[in-house]
Scaffold this motif. Structure first.
Motif, PDB file in Angstrom:
ATOM      1  N   THR A  12       0.832  -1.208   0.000  1.00 49.47           N
ATOM      2  CA  THR A  12       0.000   0.000   0.000  1.00 49.47           C
ATOM      3  C   THR A  12       0.864   1.255   0.000  1.00 49.47           C
ATOM      4  OG1 THR A  12      -1.746  -1.180   1.169  1.00 49.47           O
ATOM      5  CG2 THR A  12      -1.823   1.222   1.227  1.00 49.47           C
ATOM      6  N   GLY A  39      -9.112   6.844  -1.384  1.00 47.74           N
ATOM      7  CA  GLY A  39      -9.893   5.622  -1.231  1.00 47.74           C
ATOM      8  C   GLY A  39      -9.703   4.670  -2.385  1.00 47.74           C
ATOM      9  N   LEU A  93      -6.307   2.961  -2.061  1.00 48.36           N
ATOM     10  CA  LEU A  93      -6.269   1.884  -1.076  1.00 48.36           C
ATOM     11  C   LEU A  93      -6.961   0.629  -1.606  1.00 48.36           C
ATOM     12  CD1 LEU A  93      -6.998   3.884   2.218  1.00 48.36           C
ATOM     13  CD2 LEU A  93      -4.797   3.021   1.381  1.00 48.36           C
ATOM     14  N   ARG A  94      -8.070   0.801  -2.316  1.00 50.24           N
ATOM     15  CA  ARG A  94      -8.762  -0.364  -2.874  1.00 50.24           C
ATOM     16  C   ARG A  94      -7.913  -1.031  -3.962  1.00 50.24           C
ATOM     17  NH1 ARG A  94     -12.916   3.544  -2.466  1.00 50.24           N
ATOM     18  NH2 ARG A  94     -14.495   2.984  -0.890  1.00 50.24           N
ATOM     19  N   ALA A 124      -5.207  -3.039  -2.247  1.00 46.16           N
ATOM     20  CA  ALA A 124      -5.727  -4.301  -1.703  1.00 46.16           C
ATOM     21  C   ALA A 124      -5.941  -5.324  -2.818  1.00 46.16           C
ATOM     22  CB  ALA A 124      -7.042  -4.032  -0.954  1.00 46.16           C
ATOM     23  N   GLY A 181     -10.623  -9.264   5.083  1.00 49.13           N
ATOM     24  CA  GLY A 181     -10.810  -7.823   5.187  1.00 49.13           C
ATOM     25  C   GLY A 181     -10.355  -7.090   3.941  1.00 49.13           C
ATOM     26  N   ALA A 182      -9.229  -7.512   3.350  1.00 50.94           N
ATOM     27  CA  ALA A 182      -8.753  -6.867   2.130  1.00 50.94           C
ATOM     28  C   ALA A 182      -9.703  -7.112   0.966  1.00 50.94           C
ATOM     29  CB  ALA A 182      -7.355  -7.387   1.797  1.00 50.94           C
ATOM     30  N   CYS A 207     -12.552  -4.807   1.354  1.00 50.05           N
ATOM     31  CA  CYS A 207     -12.173  -3.430   1.045  1.00 50.05           C
ATOM     32  C   CYS A 207     -12.065  -3.189  -0.456  1.00 50.05           C
ATOM     33  CB  CYS A 207     -10.863  -3.093   1.749  1.00 50.05           C
ATOM     34  SG  CYS A 207     -10.211  -1.446   1.403  1.00 50.05           S
ATOM     35  N   ALA A 208     -11.621  -4.189  -1.205  1.00 44.19           N
ATOM     36  CA  ALA A 208     -11.382  -4.012  -2.646  1.00 44.19           C
ATOM     37  C   ALA A 208     -12.614  -4.258  -3.500  1.00 44.19           C
ATOM     38  CB  ALA A 208     -10.273  -4.960  -3.088  1.00 44.19           C
ATOM     39  N   ARG A 209     -13.762  -4.538  -2.909  1.00 45.38           N
ATOM     40  CA  ARG A 209     -14.954  -4.843  -3.706  1.00 45.38           C
ATOM     41  C   ARG A 209     -15.423  -3.648  -4.536  1.00 45.38           C
ATOM     42  NH1 ARG A 209     -19.592  -7.716  -0.388  1.00 45.38           N
ATOM     43  NH2 ARG A 209     -20.517  -7.460  -2.481  1.00 45.38           N
TER      44      ARG A 209
END
Length: 597
Positions: free
Chosen positions: A37, A55, A58-59, A62, A137-138, A141-143
């Protein structure tokens, strides 16, 4: 105040150890995700024209981290409006997450000073569970990002990669034992692993297979480097055309570096023969490039050969599998005929062939696995087939390593076990031969000279004429002549035709007996023939007795007419006579037995 029992304390320590292992797995996953990241954020900050906010970055980070575990990604924003899959995994990115999971499991399974650590199964399950919690969790987050993970790939291969790395870490903490297998495994395998010989042969096969895969990777990387050197201008144009600013070029450079192991595997598949696919209608092999490639404009893809039939230079790529087969053969032959072991401990021919075939099978399995992860679809159209075909690369590696490796291993084994065999290796002294010195050389020369002199004397004796009245020659004749003459000048009647006592005939083993046995043969050794007269008849016994009586100076009695009675042990002892004292002979020993007729 209550005191805890030892059982309660042990259970509490075990719970703490499992919780610590769970935290170790989560921390390992967090370190990998955080480092990637940070790198993506640096590239986003340095970019002059960012497409999204923090945002989105970060996605995207991930999603790339999940791609490093083998997860498939989907790009929803395409020109056609159809989501496109991205399953080409940069293999250099896989090293970081795998190493972190391996290290976490190894540290969790090791026992601390003063107290035992958790069980191996507990450490494995705890570390894997902690790591997969961060993976979940990752993925969540990446959805909503630009690179969305495919849920079907989160179990396989993401969970499998994490579990494999954790299992390798626990195995390392246990000292890398080769067995025993779990109780639920087949009994045949448990019995085989329990044998030391099987473990040694399996270890040799694994080492040879790893050497073959390493040579294939190195040869493929060499092919890619040579091809990029020949097309350096096209590679430079592709690199400069993908980005105009330095931050974009740095990102392209990092992506190309992460795809170098993939390129090496593509080169290995090209050298094996099946080649790789550049879309649904194009395949590159040493024989040429068939079809129209649908490859994107990328620096590493400029190493792809031009369309048309292949040249002699393209055919030189076949040297890569040949080198891999020779590597397998060399590593197997070193274990089959080791340099630091006696000749009797060398493997048999059947055992050598068997281990070589196992090594070839392992090399083929490793090649198929690596080529399967080296490629993947990049779209839904022509790019849905992109990279080497693993179910063709694996059998090709098996054919090369088994077809060339088995004969090469046998030849190397014969070379190491040849007749001069162990002398050519300087590190193993001969146990049967003394060191060659100057003294030993002089002694050997003297021995050869003595043998030549004896051979010359033997040839001279062989050429001497033999008379019928003198059948005995050499020692027998001399002894007979000495015994014929008595002190008074009288000769014994039959002593001339008898050998003296203690002069038994010397016959060479295997020599022919007869008048013509070796008469003109250079290798014939002379010897005395056995007498034809009866040896144990009464007349000859009397003659021998008379000869012994003359030699004793008259001390012996006359020849007995009947067998002598046993001598009384308490009888008088013998004393030396005047003749013995005059001649200087020692007095006879009373305990020594008398002469035998």
């Amino acid at each position: 105040m209550t005191q805890r029992s030892p059982k309660t304390t042990a259970e509490r320590n075990r719970t703490l150890d499992l919780a610590s292992a769970l935290v170790r797995g989560a921390v390992a996953a967090g370190l990998g995700l955080g480092s990637l990241t940070v790198l993506v954020m640096v590239l986003w900050i340095s970019s002059p024209y960012p497409d999204s906010g923090p945002g989105g970055v970060l996605r995207a980070a991930a999603g790339v981290w999940l791609l490093a575990h083998g997860a498939g990604l989907v790009r929803p924003d395409t020109l056609s409006g159809v989501p496109a899959p991205v399953s080409l995994v940069p293999l250099l990115l896989v090293l970081g997450p795998v190493w972190l999971a391996h290290r976490a499991a190894r540290d969790a399974a090791e026992s601390e000073e003063g107290r035992p650590g958790p069980s191996r199964a507990g450490a494995f399950c705890a570390v894997t569970a902690g790591y997969l919690l961060v993976v979940a969790g990752a993925a969540a987050c990446a959805r909503g990002g630009s690179l969305r993970p495919d849920p079907d790939t989160l179990v396989f291969p993401v969970a499998l990669v994490v579990a494999g790395a954790a299992a390798a870490g626990v195995w390392t903490a246990a000292g890398r034992p080769f067995g025993p297998l779990p109780s639920w495994s087949p009994l045949v395998l448990q019995e085989a692993i329990a044998r030391t010989l099987f473990r040694d042969r399996a270890e040799a096969a694994c080492r040879s297979a790893a050497a073959g895969v390493t040579v294939l990777l190195g040869g493929g990387a060499l092919l890619v480097a040579v091809a990029l050197g020949r097309n350096a201008g096209a590679a430079q144009d592709a690199f400069l055309g993908l980005a105009g600013d330095w931050s974009g070029r740095f990102a392209v450079l990092l992506l190309a570096a992460s795809l170098v192991p993939n390129a090496a595997l593509w080169g290995a598949a090209y050298g094996l023969g099946p080649g790789f696919s550049l879309g649904t209608g194009a395949t590159a092999t040493p024989l040429g490039l068939d079809g129209t490639p649908a490859a994107p404009h990328f620096p590493l893809l400029t190493a792809v050969p031009d369309q048309g039939p292949g040249s002699l230079l393209n055919g030189a790529a076949l040297a890569v599998p040949v080198a891999a087969a020779l590597a397998v053969a060399w590593f197997t032959a070193r274990r089959a005929a080791p340099a630091d072991a006696p000749r009797a401990q060398a493997w048999s021919t059947r055992e050598t062939v068997r281990v070589t075939l196992l090594a070839a099978l392992g090399c083929a399995a490793g090649t198929a696995l690596l080529t399967a992860v080296a490629g993947g679809p990049l779209g839904t159209g022509a790019l849905r087939e992109f990279g080497p075909v693993w179910w063709l690369a694996g059998p090709a590696a098996l054919a090369w390593t088994a077809g060339l490796g088995v004969p090469a291993t046998l030849l190397l084994r014969l070379w190491r076990l040849r007749t001069p065999g162990w002398a050519w290796r300087r590190d193993v002294p001969e146990a049967d031969e003394p060191p060659v010195t100057e003294t030993a050389t002089v002694a050997a020369a003297a021995t050869v000279a003595e043998e030549k002199e004896e051979k010359t004397e033997a040839e001279a004796v062989i050429g001497r004429r033999r008379h019928w009245w003198a059948p005995w020659r050499g020692r027998g004749a001399a002894a007979g002549a000495a015994g014929d003459a008595a002190p008074g000048g009288n000769a014994a009647p039959a002593a001339s035709s008898l050998p003296a006592p203690g002069t038994a005939p010397d016959a060479a083993p295997g020599a022919l007996v007869g008048a013509g046995a070796g008469r003109g043969d250079a290798g014939f050794e002379p010897y005395d023939f056995l007498p034809t007269d009866p040896w144990h008849e009464n007349d000859f016994r009397e003659a021998r007795w008379a000869s012994l009586k003359r030699g004793s100076g008259g001390l012996m009695a006359d020849f007995p007419a009947a067998p002598a009675s046993p001598v009384d042990p308490a009888g008088p002892a013998d004393f030396a006579g005047p003749a013995d004292l005059a001649s200087g002979r020692p007095a006879p020993d009373p305990d020594r037995p008398g002469p035998t007729p």
